[in-house]
Design a protein around this motif. Sequence first.
Motif, mmCIF file in Angstrom:
data_model
loop_
_atom_site.group_PDB
_atom_site.id
_atom_site.type_symbol
_atom_site.label_atom_id
_atom_site.label_comp_id
_atom_site.label_asym_id
_atom_site.label_seq_id
_atom_site.Cartn_x
_atom_site.Cartn_y
_atom_site.Cartn_z
ATOM 1 N N GLY A 69 25.045 30.197 34.278
ATOM 2 C CA GLY A 69 24.661 29.974 32.887
ATOM 3 C C GLY A 69 23.181 30.224 32.708
ATOM 4 N N GLY A 70 22.622 31.113 33.483
ATOM 5 C CA GLY A 70 21.191 31.372 33.470
ATOM 6 C C GLY A 70 20.780 32.517 32.565
ATOM 7 N N VAL A 71 21.707 32.988 31.758
ATOM 8 C CA VAL A 71 21.385 34.033 30.786
ATOM 9 C C VAL A 71 21.913 33.583 29.421
ATOM 10 N N ALA A 72 21.070 33.618 28.416
ATOM 11 C CA ALA A 72 21.522 33.313 27.051
ATOM 12 C C ALA A 72 21.196 34.515 26.176
ATOM 13 N N LEU A 73 22.215 34.979 25.462
ATOM 14 C CA LEU A 73 22.038 36.187 24.658
ATOM 15 C C LEU A 73 22.011 35.839 23.177
ATOM 16 N N GLN A 74 21.508 36.737 22.382
ATOM 17 C CA GLN A 74 21.601 36.648 20.913
ATOM 18 C C GLN A 74 21.000 35.369 20.363
ATOM 19 N N LEU A 75 19.902 34.916 20.965
ATOM 20 C CA LEU A 75 19.277 33.702 20.448
ATOM 21 C C LEU A 75 18.533 34.074 19.173
ATOM 22 N N ALA A 76 18.807 33.292 18.109
ATOM 23 C CA ALA A 76 18.415 33.748 16.778
ATOM 24 C C ALA A 76 17.138 33.111 16.258
ATOM 25 N N ASP A 77 16.701 32.010 16.893
ATOM 26 C CA ASP A 77 15.468 31.398 16.413
ATOM 27 C C ASP A 77 14.778 30.640 17.546
ATOM 28 N N ALA A 78 13.586 30.120 17.257
ATOM 29 C CA ALA A 78 12.786 29.471 18.296
ATOM 30 C C ALA A 78 13.509 28.248 18.858
ATOM 31 N N ALA A 79 14.183 27.495 17.988
ATOM 32 C CA ALA A 79 14.874 26.286 18.445
ATOM 33 C C ALA A 79 15.958 26.648 19.461
ATOM 34 N N GLU B 43 6.915 27.964 25.743
ATOM 35 C CA GLU B 43 6.249 29.259 25.818
ATOM 36 C C GLU B 43 7.263 30.379 25.561
ATOM 37 N N ALA B 44 8.470 30.177 26.071
ATOM 38 C CA ALA B 44 9.527 31.178 25.849
ATOM 39 C C ALA B 44 9.778 31.349 24.356
ATOM 40 N N ALA B 45 9.811 30.246 23.632
ATOM 41 C CA ALA B 45 10.040 30.317 22.180
ATOM 42 C C ALA B 45 8.898 31.064 21.506
ATOM 43 N N ALA B 46 7.666 30.796 21.965
ATOM 44 C CA ALA B 46 6.506 31.482 21.372
ATOM 45 C C ALA B 46 6.565 32.985 21.634
ATOM 46 N N LYS B 47 6.917 33.356 22.870
ATOM 47 C CA LYS B 47 7.026 34.783 23.198
ATOM 48 C C LYS B 47 8.124 35.438 22.358
ATOM 49 N N ALA B 48 9.193 34.678 22.146
ATOM 50 C CA ALA B 48 10.307 35.214 21.356
ATOM 51 C C ALA B 48 9.840 35.510 19.932
ATOM 52 N N GLU B 49 9.011 34.632 19.384
ATOM 53 C CA GLU B 49 8.477 34.876 18.039
ATOM 54 C C GLU B 49 7.686 36.187 18.027
ATOM 55 N N GLU B 50 6.907 36.427 19.087
ATOM 56 C CA GLU B 50 6.141 37.672 19.175
ATOM 57 C C GLU B 50 7.053 38.894 19.190
ATOM 58 N N ILE B 51 8.102 38.810 20.020
ATOM 59 C CA ILE B 51 9.004 39.963 20.203
ATOM 60 C C ILE B 51 9.828 40.198 18.947
ATOM 61 N N GLY B 52 10.240 39.099 18.313
ATOM 62 C CA GLY B 52 11.128 39.219 17.154
ATOM 63 C C GLY B 52 12.560 38.893 17.552
ATOM 64 N N PHE B 53 13.279 38.225 16.686
ATOM 65 C CA PHE B 53 14.643 37.767 17.019
ATOM 66 C C PHE B 53 15.673 38.822 16.650
ATOM 67 N N PRO B 54 16.872 38.819 17.244
ATOM 68 C CA PRO B 54 17.297 37.922 18.317
ATOM 69 C C PRO B 54 16.705 38.354 19.672
ATOM 70 N N VAL B 55 16.707 37.410 20.608
ATOM 71 C CA VAL B 55 16.229 37.704 21.960
ATOM 72 C C VAL B 55 17.256 37.221 22.990
ATOM 73 N N ALA B 56 17.027 37.678 24.220
ATOM 74 C CA ALA B 56 17.784 37.146 25.358
ATOM 75 C C ALA B 56 16.800 36.373 26.229
ATOM 76 N N VAL B 57 17.267 35.287 26.826
ATOM 77 C CA VAL B 57 16.428 34.524 27.748
ATOM 78 C C VAL B 57 17.137 34.448 29.093
#
Lengths: 706, 706
Positions: free
Chosen positions: A545-555, A517-531
Amino acid sequence: MAKRWSRVEEKSLFRAVEDLLRPKTIAIIGASDSSRGGWAQQIYDNLEHCGFPAKLYLVNPKRRELWGRPVYPDFAALPERIDLALTIIPTPAIPATLAEAAAAGLKCALIYAAQFGEGGDPEGVARAQAVQALCERYGMRVSGPNCMGVVALREKLLLYPAKRVRALPAGSVGVVFQSGGTFQYWLQQAAIRGLGFSYAISSGNELDLDLADYINFMVEDADTRMIACMVEGIRRPAAFMAAAAKALAAQKPILMVKVGRSDGGRAAVKSHTGAIAGDDQVFDAVCRKYGVVRCPSLDDLIETALAFSTGRLPHGPRIAMVGASGGGKGLFLDYASDEGAEMAVLGAATQARLRALIDAGVPAENPLDCGATIATNPRKFGEICKIVCADPNVDIAAVQGALPVNQGEPGDPVPFAELVASTKIPLLAYGRMAQNVSEISRKFQSAAGLPFLQGLPETVRALQGLIHYGAVRRRGIAPLRAPQGSAQNLAPAAFVARLADNGLIQPRSEAAHTPEEAAAKAEEIGFPVAVKIVSPAASHKTELGGVALQLADAAAVTAAASSMAARLAALDPTAPLDGFLVQEMVDGIELIAGVREDPLFGPFMAVGLGGVLVEVLKDVAIRLLPVDAATAREMLAALKGAALLDRFRGRAARDVAAAVRAIVGLSEIFIDHRPWLSDLEINPLIVRDEGQGVRAVDIRMIRRAS
Amino acid sequence: MAKRWSRVEEKSLFRAVEDLLRPKTIAIIGASDSSRGGWAQQIYDNLEHCGFPAKLYLVNPKRRELWGRPVYPDFAALPERIDLALTIIPTPAIPATLAEAAAAGLKCALIYAAQFGEGGDPEGVARAQAVQALCERYGMRVSGPNCMGVVALREKLLLYPAKRVRALPAGSVGVVFQSGGTFQYWLQQAAIRGLGFSYAISSGNELDLDLADYINFMVEDADTRMIACMVEGIRRPAAFMAAAAKALAAQKPILMVKVGRSDGGRAAVKSHTGAIAGDDQVFDAVCRKYGVVRCPSLDDLIETALAFSTGRLPHGPRIAMVGASGGGKGLFLDYASDEGAEMAVLGAATQARLRALIDAGVPAENPLDCGATIATNPRKFGEICKIVCADPNVDIAAVQGALPVNQGEPGDPVPFAELVASTKIPLLAYGRMAQNVSEISRKFQSAAGLPFLQGLPETVRALQGLIHYGAVRRRGIAPLRAPQGSAQNLAPAAFVARLADNGLIQPRSEAAHTPEEAAAKAEEIGFPVAVKIVSPAASHKTELGGVALQLADAAAVTAAASSMAARLAALDPTAPLDGFLVQEMVDGIELIAGVREDPLFGPFMAVGLGGVLVEVLKDVAIRLLPVDAATAREMLAALKGAALLDRFRGRAARDVAAAVRAIVGLSEIFIDHRPWLSDLEINPLIVRDEGQGVRAVDIRMIRRAS
């Protein structure tokens, strides 16, 4: 909390000073030839010297006659109502004596003695409260305590316990110093330099009458044209600001040395006159808004007062300097750089005319070193100065000049006077350093028709004082409007919408329950995203390690979220996992913008560059509200790290226009919501590349305690 | 590149100034009653006024007799060899005339005229070169050009074209100003304040004799006890540093106003005397190393010279102030804070003794405001000062004092003199602002036995000048040792090992070909790690998502590396993938530490806090090499962002000890490798938490062009 602006207009803000400075009847309480080191005697001598400018009575229960005059045992025995009483009796006796005098109709008392609670000692505090109660009950006014008295030059009223004040010349400078000792040295030196005074007040603890009252009185006095003060603390900020606004409207500049810029200085102020020096940066914002010219030293206060004495104001910031020394020119430029001063660029026609007059080999540029031969040719020097001052690129000018001191020294004031007559821009002469000044010097200065300043750094600061004051005069004082709308209980969502309407847009953010679901929401928001992981057990997101920045794609989003969940489970198998927060990744420069109420001066905004610059270097610009677009731009430009907003290392410039909009919006929102909001801070306010706007990432607000 | 330190000892560094300042024979070339605005006349009158301190000859082909003396047509006609020639002829004629004079054995020439290439004009440059060639060929010395001459007070030699120099008193201050006009005003004002002079030199363009020569001469002169200068540029840096070292060893302080701190100031210097002002921060490092006391203004140069005139030096930094004004106390503390001055904390016994003497209600603390009644009781004030100065916590003291100016003004120097006699610490009196000074004032100052400074900011700066100078005297000047070992062609691996031996350890880093191998290498290194893609097509790693930070386990490494490879393939299917770099993840504060050669002053180190602070705020500390541990610590503490290294917001303090070791190591390595290395920079040098050391992440070195 500071007084509301609606009270500024109230007449009751200012108390009458007339009975102190223009009394028709004076009583010396404690008249004696020995009291308080002979102060009564000295003041009496001063009054006598001036031919008794007011009807004088002496009061002392232990005497019948003194100085050939009858002495009255108490106030009740006096034949008429008294405008002003000078209390020269032991401190502990003052409250009771004044109680009796107030009951007998005394209008104003001048208390010289100290120990009225300055250091916080209970007896002194009680004494001050007793006198304040008399002021309230009877409408009596008090000047002091802990002061050295006052001087009214036109009224020939020298209520200062020293002969030397007799030599002070009358003139147009009104003076208020909280420190009575410093006051006398300053007056003396200012007089030597050619300044004259209307009123000079050592205001002491300001138990009743205070700086605001004195400024108000001087603004209304036709003879006073500027006000010079040394201030420890502002007793009634709203009244002070109202007086300053009135002074600005009347074009009577207030020049000020403020004590207590440092922690040590603030502590000294507290124990000296019991005043609160307050936050110096906020006070600086007050001065900036109201056109109060701050001087860093007592010497600067003289130089700047001299510079203002011409009555001319510059229409812009461009300074010209004309001298006959290459060394002086280099130093002037160094000081101009220190003070952020702008040097005028001379037009081509001006340069061509100059080249024909100055020494061969020296450049025809501003600052202008005319060359050594011109130093001994005042007429030619004057012609050169005229050409420079006639250049439309020049707003204000300083020309080299030293005053003759002794009889027979060479010097011709005429070229200076002709120069002054040739132009309307403000002009001053400067010497490279301090020098003696005599009667001959003062006559020369007067004939030359412009002030002779001493010292290059002081000259540059005085020029900048005129320039800043001129700019505030042109700009005026933006009023603080009343809150609008009934926003008392604005719901959080509505408040967020209000913020967004004002340019304070939050980053997009979506909640997700699973990595997919996070990947799907990221597609909505547009990349890059933070999770970010969401779990009550995962408060230290970074460490876990509970923050990931600059994620560039759904994978990458799926992988990162799965990996976080696995790590959490490994660390604590019982930890609940609420899901993930997927956020628009916002790149840019971090600003901090916050608004809150200063306990003395009311609402102000602080803007800084986020992170280290604010936290460690305290690199913030502070202004009183309202902050308009011009002020917001000025605040950003004033930051030491301002270059980060510009094009930098090949990177695009940041969206300064959007940042300005957001800062103005923050000011507007706070003004409307002040009744329930005490503090509103955006940290960080991320300024993206030009055209991409800003994002208000975290918004912190504090409601007023009700 | 700067001269090597081995040359410092060479005698040939300094040229003889004796013929300029102690000539036995003088010739005026161009003797005339009208030449150059009567300069020849004025200088002749000065020589006559002093009873002709040297045998005088006049030279002028157009005259036979002048001032009742024979005039010689040229140098060849003179009956003896001339020590000093004053050239008062038109500029273009000077080189040829001096060529003839040099051939006739002239030892030294003083050239007043300008246009010797100051602004870079070709004719002037050629003129300067012609004269320099004479100096080289004949060993002739030249003072100037573009100057106003010299004054030797003990020798009664007034080679300055103005009567006013006759009034200058002899004394112990040697003076060198590049600016001749400013020089005369400074001397006059310094004399009014009670300073006297041994030699005063306006050094102009310093075509031959320069500041280093003059300082060397004055250090060797028994009558000179300090040297005051206004400097535009240092012509021969190695000679200047050698002269400064010699002055420090002789305890003859050098006080200096330096022109050209700003870009504008530097440009003005170039066009004024043709000097190169140089990098001001590097020059500041030079002053710091050699104990040269920089003064921000010409007025400060006087105040600081007065402060040094006592000859006493403080043994530590703790300042006491005693006055009789609460306002003055608050201002003093503000200025002390501005200057980073340390105020002494008085001992309990001192406080108890003070309490019995000072006014009731004022605190018995430092700075001490004794209260208003003490202001008129100099004896009691003196007793109070003695008590403060006897406190072992006080290293240096300033006590309030104003000088009487006119006959009959009150004032008693005895309490001051007794105070001076009661202690060995340096003492000065201060007035809160500038004041007139007369003969009566100077007599009072002399009888009081301590200098009376004017202005509170200037007083604080003068105290700090004494304190810093005292500290350099105690510390001494660390010599720059010669390079050790034959490191000419040190292999990269050996150099890296040398760096590591000196505390500059690089982060662990391993190459991997596949995501799986990357994970394995990460296990070896230890988590967390960073992974970077390695491909000639992936130079913009961040933009491509080719860098992953803070990877916490093997799975995250595999996922991140796979994801990168997939993204690269998607963007450019033909791009070759060389593999991945797995690096130890280093958390901490980023420093930048770099060493290079200043074109004037040789090798220096710059240390700053990385990123924004260095790039935007230029927050760097600069010191000449060698940098020892104490200096390294001082450099870190001097940074505006120094607090980042401390415990901050609950975070552990950083490993400052390791940073200090690395900085000292960098200094040592550069000293050894200077012969082939011109620049060595570590950026970032990451300082980890206490006990975890530092990591030199990127090392940039530049080899000398051979």
